[in-house]
Design a protein around this motif. Structure first.
Motif, PDB file in Angstrom:
ATOM      1  N   ILE A  32       0.738  -1.296   0.160  1.00 43.95           N
ATOM      2  CA  ILE A  32       0.197   0.202  -0.051  1.00 43.95           C
ATOM      3  C   ILE A  32       1.024   1.091  -0.309  1.00 43.95           C
ATOM      4  O   ILE A  32       1.749   1.903   0.511  1.00 43.95           O
ATOM      5  N   SER A  33       0.920   1.635  -0.740  1.00 38.09           N
ATOM      6  CA  SER A  33       1.814   3.424  -1.108  1.00 38.09           C
ATOM      7  C   SER A  33       1.445   4.867   0.183  1.00 38.09           C
ATOM      8  O   SER A  33       0.051   4.052   0.665  1.00 38.09           O
ATOM      9  N   GLN A  34       1.633   5.157   0.824  1.00 38.34           N
ATOM     10  CA  GLN A  34       1.481   6.058   1.481  1.00 38.34           C
ATOM     11  C   GLN A  34       0.537   7.062   1.021  1.00 38.34           C
ATOM     12  O   GLN A  34      -0.570   6.944   1.699  1.00 38.34           O
ATOM     13  N   GLU A  35       0.062   7.266  -0.151  1.00 37.10           N
ATOM     14  CA  GLU A  35      -1.101   7.728  -0.800  1.00 37.10           C
ATOM     15  C   GLU A  35      -2.168   7.566  -0.770  1.00 37.10           C
ATOM     16  O   GLU A  35      -2.555   8.021  -0.013  1.00 37.10           O
ATOM     17  N   ALA A  36      -1.897   6.056  -0.358  1.00 32.54           N
ATOM     18  CA  ALA A  36      -3.344   5.372  -0.796  1.00 32.54           C
ATOM     19  C   ALA A  36      -2.892   5.084   1.000  1.00 32.54           C
ATOM     20  O   ALA A  36      -4.880   4.979   1.290  1.00 32.54           O
ATOM     21  N   LEU A  37      -2.597   4.550   1.783  1.00 36.42           N
ATOM     22  CA  LEU A  37      -3.300   4.846   3.427  1.00 36.42           C
ATOM     23  C   LEU A  37      -3.749   6.187   3.268  1.00 36.42           C
ATOM     24  O   LEU A  37      -4.345   6.164   4.402  1.00 36.42           O
ATOM     25  N   ALA A  38      -2.986   6.993   3.342  1.00 35.88           N
ATOM     26  CA  ALA A  38      -3.635   8.319   3.191  1.00 35.88           C
ATOM     27  C   ALA A  38      -5.494   8.386   2.780  1.00 35.88           C
ATOM     28  O   ALA A  38      -5.813   8.948   3.884  1.00 35.88           O
TER      29      ALA A  38
END
Lengths: 79, 79
Positions: A32-38
């Motif tokens: 999971i990317s930082q962006e997706a998690l955010a």
């Protein structure tokens, strides 16, 4: 020439750093990317980045949001 | 006269309230006063009182201090 001695016992890293490493490890395992998690946790990408880098003493509410977004128990996210 | 209807599903209590209840429960089981816990954790008695009453979204650092003072794992203190 002065020889620099390293301490015999490596001091435990700061809690924030250990939490960031744990979050990054689980995020990477789940791909999971930082962006997706955010997006999923309702936080900004930059805030996730700062947590990852061990800069943030997160609150319990943030711990629970991150755990929910990662679909794990908050206990599993504790370092 | 207007009849007040209660919601059918009881909403889950706020995280802060559940955390306060968990802390109070463990503190009582271990027979430790707010004051004694405050001293051991390096916090004030009034802050412990506010946590107990579900007013504080504690940080991870505070969670770990409280757990250490209660001689339990931080995981056990999560609501």
């Amino acid at each position: 020439m002065k020889v620099v001695e390293f301490p015999k016992v490596v001091p435990q890293e700061k809690l924030e750093v250990r939490f960031g490493a744990k979050l990054r490890q689980i995020r990477n395992e789940k791909d999971i990317s930082q962006e997706a998690l955010a997006d999923k946790a309702g936080l900004t990408r930059s805030y996730i980045g700062r947590i990852d880098r061990g800069r943030i003493n997160v609150s319990l509410a943030t711990l629970y949001k991150l755990a929910e977004a990662l679909e794990i128990s908050p206990k599993e996210l504790l370092p």
